[in-house]
Design a protein around this motif. Sequence first.
Motif, PDB file in Angstrom:
ATOM      1  N   PRO A   1      43.103  63.128  25.546  1.00 30.36           N
ATOM      2  CA  PRO A   1      44.444  63.112  24.948  1.00 30.36           C
ATOM      3  C   PRO A   1      44.985  61.687  24.860  1.00 30.36           C
ATOM      4  CG  PRO A   1      44.527  63.856  27.224  1.00 30.36           C
ATOM      5  CD  PRO A   1      43.076  63.706  26.877  1.00 30.36           C
ATOM      6  N   PRO A   2      46.028  61.444  24.018  1.00 35.13           N
ATOM      7  CA  PRO A   2      46.728  62.446  23.202  1.00 35.13           C
ATOM      8  C   PRO A   2      45.926  62.806  21.959  1.00 35.13           C
ATOM      9  CG  PRO A   2      47.677  60.289  22.828  1.00 35.13           C
ATOM     10  CD  PRO A   2      46.663  60.106  23.909  1.00 35.13           C
ATOM     11  N   CYS A   3      45.877  64.093  21.659  1.00 37.10           N
ATOM     12  CA  CYS A   3      45.100  64.557  20.525  1.00 37.10           C
ATOM     13  C   CYS A   3      45.696  65.857  20.012  1.00 37.10           C
ATOM     14  CB  CYS A   3      43.632  64.755  20.923  1.00 37.10           C
ATOM     15  SG  CYS A   3      43.425  65.908  22.293  1.00 37.10           S
ATOM     16  N   VAL A   4      45.139  66.343  18.931  1.00 25.87           N
ATOM     17  CA  VAL A   4      45.556  67.624  18.372  1.00 25.87           C
ATOM     18  C   VAL A   4      44.314  68.478  18.160  1.00 25.87           C
ATOM     19  CG1 VAL A   4      47.592  66.705  17.216  1.00 25.87           C
ATOM     20  CG2 VAL A   4      45.423  66.784  15.987  1.00 25.87           C
ATOM     21  N   LEU A   5      44.495  69.784  18.257  1.00 23.13           N
ATOM     22  CA  LEU A   5      43.424  70.732  17.980  1.00 23.13           C
ATOM     23  C   LEU A   5      43.740  71.459  16.683  1.00 23.13           C
ATOM     24  CD1 LEU A   5      42.736  72.350  21.470  1.00 23.13           C
ATOM     25  CD2 LEU A   5      41.422  70.580  20.311  1.00 23.13           C
ATOM     26  N   GLN A   6      42.737  71.548  15.832  1.00 22.93           N
ATOM     27  CA  GLN A   6      42.901  72.193  14.536  1.00 22.93           C
ATOM     28  C   GLN A   6      41.847  73.285  14.427  1.00 22.93           C
ATOM     29  OE1 GLN A   6      41.760  69.852  11.057  1.00 22.93           O
ATOM     30  NE2 GLN A   6      43.599  70.561  10.026  1.00 22.93           N
ATOM     31  N   SER A   7      42.280  74.501  14.116  1.00 21.15           N
ATOM     32  CA  SER A   7      41.320  75.591  14.003  1.00 21.15           C
ATOM     33  C   SER A   7      40.304  75.290  12.911  1.00 21.15           C
ATOM     34  CB  SER A   7      42.044  76.913  13.723  1.00 21.15           C
ATOM     35  OG  SER A   7      42.863  76.808  12.590  1.00 21.15           O
ATOM     36  N   PHE A   8      39.041  75.538  13.206  1.00 20.04           N
ATOM     37  CA  PHE A   8      37.970  75.256  12.255  1.00 20.04           C
ATOM     38  C   PHE A   8      37.750  76.450  11.349  1.00 20.04           C
ATOM     39  CE2 PHE A   8      33.493  75.355  10.973  1.00 20.04           C
ATOM     40  CZ  PHE A   8      33.393  74.117  10.354  1.00 20.04           C
ATOM     41  N   VAL A   9      37.667  76.194  10.053  1.00 18.52           N
ATOM     42  CA  VAL A   9      37.450  77.232   9.046  1.00 18.52           C
ATOM     43  C   VAL A   9      36.125  76.943   8.338  1.00 18.52           C
ATOM     44  CG1 VAL A   9      38.315  78.260   6.911  1.00 18.52           C
ATOM     45  CG2 VAL A   9      39.928  77.542   8.684  1.00 18.52           C
ATOM     46  N   ASN A  10      35.232  77.911   8.317  1.00 21.29           N
ATOM     47  CA  ASN A  10      33.990  77.739   7.560  1.00 21.29           C
ATOM     48  C   ASN A  10      34.319  77.597   6.085  1.00 21.29           C
ATOM     49  OD1 ASN A  10      31.994  77.790   9.593  1.00 21.29           O
ATOM     50  ND2 ASN A  10      32.110  80.022   9.727  1.00 21.29           N
TER      51      ASN A  10
END
Length: 293
Positions: A140-149
Amino acid sequence: CRKQSLLLQIDLTRPLVHQGPFDVIVHKLSDVIVEAEQDSQSQQLLANFQVRSYVSAHPATVLLDPLPAMTRLLDRFASYRIMSELRESLRGECDRIPTNTFSFLFFPPHAVCKTRVAHGSLSHEMSLIFSGGGLEDIRPPCVLQSFVNHGAVLHKVFVVGDRHFCVERPSLKNFPSGACDRKTIFFNSHEVSKPESNSDLTAVSNHTASRAPPSSEAVAALVGELRVQLGMALFGVDLIISIHTHTLTVIDINIFPGYEGVPQFFSSLLSHIESVLDQRQAGGGPSAATTGL
């Protein structure tokens, strides 16, 4: 412009006030702003630019793009809040433009981890996480982004004033939802998504690739709303299309991108500058704070 001595390269080591006057200032100070937080030389360069004091003294000068608007996009949290607001603004007009989910603790089947700072060399260092245990690998500091195929295809939209161009690039390949035992994959987005990129991470079989371009109507609606919300003229938007739902998803907004693959960039930029100056001459030109509108 060069032939008519109308184009001048600004020297950041000198105060701006001694180099003008200017009608339009085109700049890409995003990296300097990021570096100025820790680097004294960058702090001095930014101080020499003196945009706020110069523009205050020369209100007719147009800034492409306004520093406050650019600074806001340097923080991915702020950028993603804009995306969230964008989804609400476009609801009903273009329901097929969601934004991905972002938060500190959210963890979907797979997630992409990005630095909070959206510019600078480290901002391109990312990781693909497959399980909760992989969270130990992030810094961190960071962000998480949901992965989409999305079939290993990234659609980059480049905006220049009231014009925009869509260019296809390589992107991360599809990963099955059951790949929870995989180790975290670290990658550089520049190495993965450049036109000449050739990586195992972008390899995808023919039957899983999705090459359908995004709807031109959806992209136009997206760009139009972003220009209003950002107050900017030179920016890019990264889009992907889910291979399962065929939904268009915004994954990033970029400040003054490289415009690679856009052969009309320079003529489009000149056209926009001429339009801005014509508006100013007619008495209805934008101020430095609303150049992108």
